[in-house]
Motif scaffolding. Structure first.
Motif, PDB file in Angstrom:
ATOM      1  N   GLY A  26     -14.334 -19.623   1.285  1.00  0.00           N
ATOM      2  CA  GLY A  26     -13.503 -20.221   2.311  1.00  0.00           C
ATOM      3  C   GLY A  26     -13.076 -21.617   1.990  1.00  0.00           C
ATOM      4  N   GLY A  27     -13.916 -22.352   1.282  1.00  0.00           N
ATOM      5  CA  GLY A  27     -13.497 -23.617   0.708  1.00  0.00           C
ATOM      6  C   GLY A  27     -13.412 -24.773   1.667  1.00  0.00           C
ATOM      7  N   GLU A  28     -12.532 -24.761   2.675  1.00  0.00           N
ATOM      8  CA  GLU A  28     -12.222 -25.953   3.434  1.00  0.00           C
ATOM      9  C   GLU A  28     -13.291 -26.247   4.474  1.00  0.00           C
ATOM     10  N   THR A  29     -13.528 -27.520   4.724  1.00  0.00           N
ATOM     11  CA  THR A  29     -14.551 -27.931   5.654  1.00  0.00           C
ATOM     12  C   THR A  29     -14.217 -27.523   7.088  1.00  0.00           C
ATOM     13  N   LEU A 106      -4.136 -28.103   2.693  1.00  0.00           N
ATOM     14  CA  LEU A 106      -4.422 -26.922   1.883  1.00  0.00           C
ATOM     15  C   LEU A 106      -3.395 -25.833   2.183  1.00  0.00           C
ATOM     16  N   LEU A 107      -2.680 -25.390   1.159  1.00  0.00           N
ATOM     17  CA  LEU A 107      -1.694 -24.324   1.317  1.00  0.00           C
ATOM     18  C   LEU A 107      -2.259 -22.971   0.914  1.00  0.00           C
ATOM     19  N   SER A 108      -3.067 -22.939  -0.135  1.00  0.00           N
ATOM     20  CA  SER A 108      -3.665 -21.680  -0.566  1.00  0.00           C
ATOM     21  C   SER A 108      -4.783 -21.965  -1.549  1.00  0.00           C
ATOM     22  N   GLY A 109      -5.648 -20.962  -1.730  1.00  0.00           N
ATOM     23  CA  GLY A 109      -6.695 -21.052  -2.725  1.00  0.00           C
ATOM     24  C   GLY A 109      -8.072 -21.278  -2.139  1.00  0.00           C
ATOM     25  N   THR A 110      -9.084 -20.922  -2.913  1.00  0.00           N
ATOM     26  CA  THR A 110     -10.492 -21.094  -2.554  1.00  0.00           C
ATOM     27  C   THR A 110     -11.253 -21.604  -3.776  1.00  0.00           C
ATOM     28  N   ALA A 111     -12.540 -21.826  -3.591  1.00  0.00           N
ATOM     29  CA  ALA A 111     -13.375 -22.261  -4.707  1.00  0.00           C
ATOM     30  C   ALA A 111     -13.368 -21.241  -5.838  1.00  0.00           C
ATOM     31  N   ALA A 112     -13.303 -19.965  -5.475  1.00  0.00           N
ATOM     32  CA  ALA A 112     -13.332 -18.911  -6.497  1.00  0.00           C
ATOM     33  C   ALA A 112     -12.142 -19.006  -7.446  1.00  0.00           C
ATOM     34  N   ASP A 113     -11.014 -19.546  -6.981  1.00  0.00           N
ATOM     35  CA  ASP A 113      -9.821 -19.627  -7.813  1.00  0.00           C
ATOM     36  C   ASP A 113      -9.953 -20.665  -8.931  1.00  0.00           C
ATOM     37  N   GLN A 119      -3.580 -17.093 -12.754  1.00  0.00           N
ATOM     38  CA  GLN A 119      -2.495 -17.429 -11.833  1.00  0.00           C
ATOM     39  C   GLN A 119      -2.986 -17.734 -10.421  1.00  0.00           C
ATOM     40  N   GLU A 120      -4.286 -17.635 -10.186  1.00  0.00           N
ATOM     41  CA  GLU A 120      -4.844 -17.969  -8.880  1.00  0.00           C
ATOM     42  C   GLU A 120      -5.158 -19.458  -8.848  1.00  0.00           C
ATOM     43  N   ARG A 121      -4.507 -20.197  -7.964  1.00  0.00           N
ATOM     44  CA  ARG A 121      -4.640 -21.645  -7.968  1.00  0.00           C
ATOM     45  C   ARG A 121      -4.973 -22.181  -6.571  1.00  0.00           C
ATOM     46  N   LEU A 122      -5.622 -23.329  -6.582  1.00  0.00           N
ATOM     47  CA  LEU A 122      -5.782 -24.117  -5.370  1.00  0.00           C
ATOM     48  C   LEU A 122      -4.548 -25.006  -5.249  1.00  0.00           C
ATOM     49  N   ILE A 123      -3.807 -24.891  -4.138  1.00  0.00           N
ATOM     50  CA  ILE A 123      -2.563 -25.642  -3.969  1.00  0.00           C
ATOM     51  C   ILE A 123      -2.688 -26.534  -2.737  1.00  0.00           C
ATOM     52  N   ILE A 124      -2.452 -27.834  -2.930  1.00  0.00           N
ATOM     53  CA  ILE A 124      -2.550 -28.812  -1.850  1.00  0.00           C
ATOM     54  C   ILE A 124      -1.249 -29.591  -1.772  1.00  0.00           C
ATOM     55  N   ARG A 125      -0.688 -29.685  -0.565  1.00  0.00           N
ATOM     56  CA  ARG A 125       0.513 -30.488  -0.365  1.00  0.00           C
ATOM     57  C   ARG A 125       0.118 -31.952  -0.233  1.00  0.00           C
ATOM     58  N   SER A 126       0.908 -32.834  -0.826  1.00  0.00           N
ATOM     59  CA  SER A 126       0.557 -34.245  -0.911  1.00  0.00           C
ATOM     60  C   SER A 126       0.320 -34.858   0.463  1.00  0.00           C
ATOM     61  N   GLY A 127      -0.697 -35.691   0.509  1.00  0.00           N
ATOM     62  CA  GLY A 127      -1.017 -36.464   1.696  1.00  0.00           C
ATOM     63  C   GLY A 127      -1.161 -37.925   1.331  1.00  0.00           C
ATOM     64  N   SER A 128      -0.555 -38.296   0.193  1.00  0.00           N
ATOM     65  CA  SER A 128      -0.570 -39.680  -0.328  1.00  0.00           C
ATOM     66  C   SER A 128      -1.972 -40.256  -0.345  1.00  0.00           C
ATOM     67  N   PRO A 129      -2.823 -39.836  -1.224  1.00  0.00           N
ATOM     68  CA  PRO A 129      -2.674 -38.796  -2.250  1.00  0.00           C
ATOM     69  C   PRO A 129      -3.289 -37.478  -1.779  1.00  0.00           C
ATOM     70  N   THR A 130      -3.399 -36.526  -2.719  1.00  0.00           N
ATOM     71  CA  THR A 130      -4.239 -35.354  -2.472  1.00  0.00           C
ATOM     72  C   THR A 130      -5.638 -35.672  -2.982  1.00  0.00           C
ATOM     73  N   ASP A 131      -6.626 -35.095  -2.328  1.00  0.00           N
ATOM     74  CA  ASP A 131      -8.007 -35.400  -2.693  1.00  0.00           C
ATOM     75  C   ASP A 131      -8.894 -34.248  -2.238  1.00  0.00           C
ATOM     76  N   PHE A 132      -9.711 -33.716  -3.150  1.00  0.00           N
ATOM     77  CA  PHE A 132     -10.683 -32.714  -2.734  1.00  0.00           C
ATOM     78  C   PHE A 132     -11.961 -32.849  -3.539  1.00  0.00           C
ATOM     79  N   VAL A 133     -13.059 -32.378  -2.954  1.00  0.00           N
ATOM     80  CA  VAL A 133     -14.379 -32.433  -3.575  1.00  0.00           C
ATOM     81  C   VAL A 133     -14.894 -31.008  -3.741  1.00  0.00           C
ATOM     82  N   ALA A 134     -15.364 -30.694  -4.937  1.00  0.00           N
ATOM     83  CA  ALA A 134     -15.945 -29.383  -5.232  1.00  0.00           C
ATOM     84  C   ALA A 134     -17.456 -29.536  -5.362  1.00  0.00           C
TER      85      ALA A 134
END
Length: 230
Positions: A26-29, A106-113, A119-134
């Protein structure tokens, strides 16, 4: 009949698959404001990381072949282990079990990607900047910690920084340490680095990597993000 039995035996013996527990689909908090791993210190008190659908998935995508021999005939078959990867990783390292988006949408994708270069990607739309923690689990102690990243950016380029959390920094309070940086464009770019002193990047078998990309209006795409203790 003997030919069929041979094929069955070959298929049964030919599959090389490794299973591993994986709970990061599920990925997102659930609640970013109360996440127990804050953007600057993963030991902050609070809620918990969101976990999505997962369960067990197969590990390294090895392919095995076997030949079953019967009286008067032989059958051959091959089995392929799916390459999604569990905790032990797929392409070459340890896969993240969950993700937390700290900036951007978050537009699409999970940790598994992030386990394999596909071709399975985590895609994030910019929020000046983009930032994620795995987040990673079952990370062994070692003398070197390697990190492998592949990503790209659509619409506009962005400047990416990949960091690891150093639990020993700031007198044991911990802080993010830059591992590598580059500019991302439409063509996927792969980065990798091996950092000495891997023990400081692991605590109780857990480790964290951070991907931050700054630019204008863009879509940051991460295809691969694994740790490689050595």
């Amino acid at each position: 009949m003997l030919l069929t039995l041979g094929v069955f035996l070959a298929l049964a013996g030919g599959t090389l698959a490794v299973t591993g527990a994986f709970d990061g689909g599920g990925g997102e908090t659930v609640n970013a404001a109360q996440d127990q791993y804050g953007p600057d210190n993963p030991s902050n008190p609070g809620g918990t990381l969101g976990a999505g659908a997962g369960g067990e998935v197969t590990g390294p995508g090895g392919v095995g072949a076997g030949v079953g021999v019967g009286a008067g005939g032989a059958g051959a078959g091959a089995g392929a282990g799916a390459g999604a990867g569990g905790v032990a990783g797929a392409d070459e390292g340890i896969c993240p079990i969950s993700l937390r988006i700290t900036s951007g949408t978050l537009l699409s994708g999970t940790a598994a990607d992030l386990c394999t270069r596909n071709q399975e990607r985590l895609i994030i739309r910019s929020g000046s900047p983009t930032d994620f923690v795995a987040k990673y689990e079952n990370v062994p102690g070692s003398s070197v910690m390697g990190v492998r990243f592949t990503g790209s950016s659509l619409k506009q380029d962005c400047d990416v920084v990949v960091s690891l959390f150093d639990y020993d920094a700031k007198n044991g309070k911990g802080d993010w340490v830059e591992a590598m940086s580059s500019k991302l464009g439409r063509t996927p770019k792969s980065l990798e680095r091996d950092l000495p002193g891997a023990g400081k990047y692991v605590e109780n078998g857990e480790a964290r990597a951070r991907v931050r990309c700054a630019g204008g209006e863009f879509l940051e795409r991460t295809d691969h993000l694994v740790l490689v203790p050595g």
